[in-house]
Every structure is written in structure tokens, then in C-alpha cells.
Motif scaffolding. Structure first.
Motif, PDB file in Angstrom:
ATOM      1  N   PHE A 280      -0.236  -1.084   3.528  1.00 16.52           N
ATOM      2  CA  PHE A 280       0.074   0.276   3.093  1.00 16.52           C
ATOM      3  C   PHE A 280      -0.135   1.262   4.250  1.00 16.52           C
ATOM      4  N   THR A 303      -7.618   9.691   4.021  1.00 12.10           N
ATOM      5  CA  THR A 303      -8.980   9.427   3.548  1.00 12.10           C
ATOM      6  C   THR A 303      -9.574  10.699   2.948  1.00 12.10           C
ATOM      7  N   ALA A 368       0.220   5.479   2.159  1.00 17.61           N
ATOM      8  CA  ALA A 368      -1.207   5.511   2.484  1.00 17.61           C
ATOM      9  C   ALA A 368      -2.016   6.173   1.365  1.00 17.61           C
ATOM     10  N   ARG A 371      -1.856   3.842  -1.634  1.00 13.12           N
ATOM     11  CA  ARG A 371      -2.367   2.515  -1.266  1.00 13.12           C
ATOM     12  C   ARG A 371      -1.431   1.413  -1.775  1.00 13.12           C
ATOM     13  N   LYS A 372      -0.143   1.681  -1.629  1.00 14.90           N
ATOM     14  CA  LYS A 372       0.871   0.697  -2.001  1.00 14.90           C
ATOM     15  C   LYS A 372       1.748   0.421  -0.788  1.00 14.90           C
TER      16      LYS A 372
END
Length: 444
Positions: A280, A303, A368, A371-372
Motif C-alpha cells: 500500500f 501516519t 497509504a 492501507r489498501k
């Protein structure tokens, strides 16, 4: 007859009295005094264009394909070429190799260094494996001495390394000053056009990335090349920003090795990572460098922030465009980045400037955040507007052909650029919501 004048060191604006502020570029304390010499002119008989022969302007191949590509197909006789770059990037090594390749094919070439002695040039040439080259060399800083060598040898190729360290004894200014650089460059231009003789001059750059010296230097030359790259990496890019004989923004890719600088024939492989499983935050895009399509990887990292103001950092991608894309995602796709740090990187040290890579940035950032991962066999390109629309880009067939050549099976692109092709699946989209929904990146 000599006349005094004052010249702005930033923009080249001239006046016959000193000014505290330049009226052209608005910079303060930028005027220096120069002495202008009256130069005798040479008149030519006007001719109809149809009677002018172009047979003497046939391009000469240098023997280094990437270098020829950037020049537009080879070296035009009588051309005046400026090469700039950071210290230690490899400008002198590149030009020493080019001069050797031309001399080896029977072209009389003179390499003039005002920064190294003949012995130092010999040591470097032996390291490059060209110690027995028929190339002529001279170590001289005084222009009159260089001119004497030119008249004695009558070279077809002349390399001056570098223009900022050569000085003319008749001018009351130090080497590298505006009057010195301009005066010597003007004489080199006259030599190049009258012989004809192809002239390369190597120039230093300022801390802002521009070539040091008067801006008129870039105006009078035929070609301006920048040799760039990270000195801690082995790859270098030669980029044309001006070319009277070919396309601008053409790029040649080179590799630094123990034996000098070598051209890279298929550079797309350099900027792609080889993953066994999808990851990802990673997507492959296709950017155009002049007429050349280059595949490169866009990486994103998102993040949670620990700072009052989230960080936004981009490497090889325009920082302001990254900020715009984040706000487009938030307003048009309901993806929030307001409490997260965002990092965007173009792999391999490549710098992307064209808006055709907007959609790849959108997909990498969304991947990102969610998260895929995206498919490994996918290439993405397209310009994104403020309304979230995906706009048409130019030279789409060339981009798709490059993706096909490297084995990619799918391409996500603007609807206007989509055509039916047998070897690759084209996924045309009108806006970013449509693109995100196809790959399951929209919030539920």
C-alpha cells in the motif's frame, strides 16, 4: 574607445549611473561597474533564404546516444552549448569523455581546463581508460592564451572548463565577473559562428540552482544543459532547458561508474521497485521528459501526527501541488488528512514537474491512508483539477506503449485518453471518486 557603465548582477540591466535598486528585478545593491569596449563589427551580404545551403549544418554524432538525444539527434556544427551543474556532479568528466569520443573518430578537439593542470587531466583520463586519446589539452586561465591555441590548432570542437575561471587581461575585472564572462562568451560566440566550430562551455551554478554569471549568457548560447542528480547516488540526468536545434526538456540518463559516465539505454527500469507482493502507498506512473516516456514509482506514507501542525513533505514532487491534492481529496472524496503527517517520494531521485502525474499522487496517498495496496501491474496517469475531475493529458499513446513494453497489464487514465487496445486494459475515469471506487479506496 571605452565606456563605463553599471550592470545588475542578477538580471543584467544596464545603466550609465549607479542605482541603489534595480528598476528591472527590484534587487538592492546589485550594480557593479563595467568598462565596455567598442567591438568592430563584421557585415554580411543579405541572401534569400532559398539560396542558403544547409549541407554544412549536418549533425555530427558524438558516440554517446543519450547525449545525442538531448542535443536533438547530434551536434550541429557552429553550435554554442552551455552545461551547468553542481560541483562534483561530473560535468568535467562527461565533457572529457565526449571530447575523446569525437577526437577518436577523427574530429580535431581541444579541451581547455582553467581548473586543472595537464598532469591532473592526464591522471583523470587514465582512470577513465582514455589516456592514449588523440584529444588536444591545454591548461590556461588567460583568454589570450586560449585564443592563441585555438588559432594554432583550429579545432572543430572546443571545450572550456570553466567559463567563470577564465579572464581576459584587457578587462579591468576579476575572473567570473559579469564583464569577463560576457566579454569572453561574446568572442566565443563569434568564433563558433565564423569557423564554424562547436563550443562547449562549462558553468558553475549558484546556491539557487541557476547558472552563475549574467542572465545574458543563457540568452546568447544555442543550447543550455543542466547536469543534475544526487551526488550520493550513481545516476545522473542531463536535461535541456533551451535548444535551438531540438526539443527542450529532453532528458538523458547516465550512470557514474569507476570508468566514468555511461549512458543508460532503458532508464524506466531504474525508477521502478520490484515487489513480489502489492504494497500500500505505492503506484507506478508515466511521466514525459521531452519526447521520452519514463515509468517511475510514486510512494506515499501517511501516519498520525504528533505535532500541532501536520507535516507535509515531498521529494521529487512539487510541495504546493501536494498540498492542493490533499485538499482535493478531502473536499471531493471525503478522505481526511488533517490530523496526519504526509510524505510523498519519487523513487530514484527523479523530479516530476508535469501535472499529468496528479492522479498517481492521488492514488498513492489514498492507498497509504486506507492501507489498501494497488495492483502491481497497474500504471496511473492523469491531471487532476480542483473540482476533482481527471483531465486529458498529452502524448497518452506514448505513455501506454511504454507501459506495454515493460509488461504492465492495466492503465488508469483520463476518459478522454481512453481507447480500445488489445494488449493492455484501459480504465478511463472522469473524476477521482470514480477512480477510488474502482479500487475500493473510498470511505464507507
Amino acid at each position: 574607445m571605452k565606456k563605463k557603465r553599471f550592470v545588475c548582477v542578477n538580471c543584467g540591466y544596464e545603466t550609465y549611473k549607479w542605482l541603489g535598486r534595480c528598476p528591472n528585478c527590484q534587487s538592492w545593491e546589485s550594480f557593479v561597474e563595467e568598462t565596455k569596449e567598442e567591438v568592430p563589427f563584421r557585415s554580411e551580404q543579405p541572401l534569400p533564404l532559398k539560396e542558403v545551403s544547409a549541407s554544412s549544418a549536418i549533425r555530427k554524432r558524438t558516440g554517446m546516444n543519450e547525449f545525442d538525444r538531448v542535443l536533438g539527434g547530434g551536434l550541429v556544427p557552429g553550435s554554442f552549448i552551455l552545461i551547468g551543474g553542481e560541483p562534483g556532479i561530473g560535468k568535467s568528466t562527461l565533457m572529457l569523455q565526449i571530447a575523446h569520443l569525437l577526437a577518436k573518430e577523427g574530429t580535431k578537439a581541444l579541451y581547455c581546463s582553467s581548473e586543472e593542470s595537464k598532469e591532473q587531466i592526464k591522471l583523470r583520463s587514465e582512470r577513465l581508460g582514455i589516456g592514449e586519446s588523440p584529444l588536444y589539452i591545454i591548461s590556461e586561465v588567460v583568454w589570450e592564451g586560449i585564443l592563441s591555441a585555438i588559432e594554432e590548432i583550429s579545432p572543430e570542437i572546443l571545450v572550456i572548463d570553466s567559463i567563470q575561471t577564465v579572464y581576459k587581461s584587457s578587462l579591468p575585472a576579476s575572473a567570473g565577473s559579469i564583464s569577463q564572462v560576457r566579454g569572453i562568451s561574446s568572442e566565443l560566440l563569434n568564433l563558433a559562428k565564423s569557423k564554424p566550430m562547436s563550443v562547449f562551455i562549462i558553468g558553475h551554478i549558484t546556491k539557487y540552482g541557476a547558472i552563475a554569471g549574467p542572465k545574458t549568457l543563457e540568452h546568447i548560447v544555442d543550447v543550455v544543459l543542466y547536469f543534475e542528480g544526487d551526488k550520493w547516488r550513481e545516476y545522473r540526468l542531463l536535461r535541456s532547458v533551451k535548444n535551438r536545434f531540438g526539443a527542450t526538456n529532453e532528458v538523458g540518463v547516465f550512470k557514474m561508474t569507476e570508468k566514468g559516465i555511461e549512458p543508460v539505454e532503458n532508464p524506466s527500469h531504474l525508477f521502478l521497485s520490484k515487489y513480489e507482493e502489492p504494497v500500500f502507498g505505492s503506484v507506478v506512473t508515466c511521466t514525459m521528459e521531452g519526447s521520452r516516456p519514463l515509468l517511475c514509482e510514486v510512494q506515499a506514507l501517511v501516519t498520525p501526527t504528533i505535532y500541532p501542525y501536520p507535516q507535509r513533505l515531498a521529494q521529487g514532487f512539487d510541495q504546493r501541488r501536494l498540498t492542493m491534492l490533499l485538499w482535493v481529496l478531502e473536499q471531493r472524496a471525503d478522505l481526511s488528512f488533517s490530523s496526519r503527517d504526509v510524505f510523498l517520494n519519487i523513487v530514484g531521485g527523479l523530479r516530476i514537474e508535469e501535472p499529468a502525474c496528479d492522479l498517481s499522487g492521488i492514488m498513492a496517498l489514498s492507498s497509504a491512508l486506507r492501507r489498501k495496496p494497488l495492483p502491481l501491474d497497474l500504471v496511473v496517469f492523469g491531471e487532476v483539477g480542483l473540482l476533482g475531475e481527471v483531465r486529458e493529458v498529452y502524448l497518452a499513446p506514448s505513455r501506454i506503449k511504454e507501459a506495454e513494453k515493460l509488461g504492465f497489464k492495466k492503465v488508469l487514465l483520463p476518459k478522454e485518453n481512453s481507447e480500445k487496445r488489445d494488449r493492455i486494459e484501459e480504465i478511463g475515469v472522469k473524476n477521482i471518486r470514480e477512480a477510488l471506487e474502482i479500487f475500493g479506496l473510498m470511505p464507507k
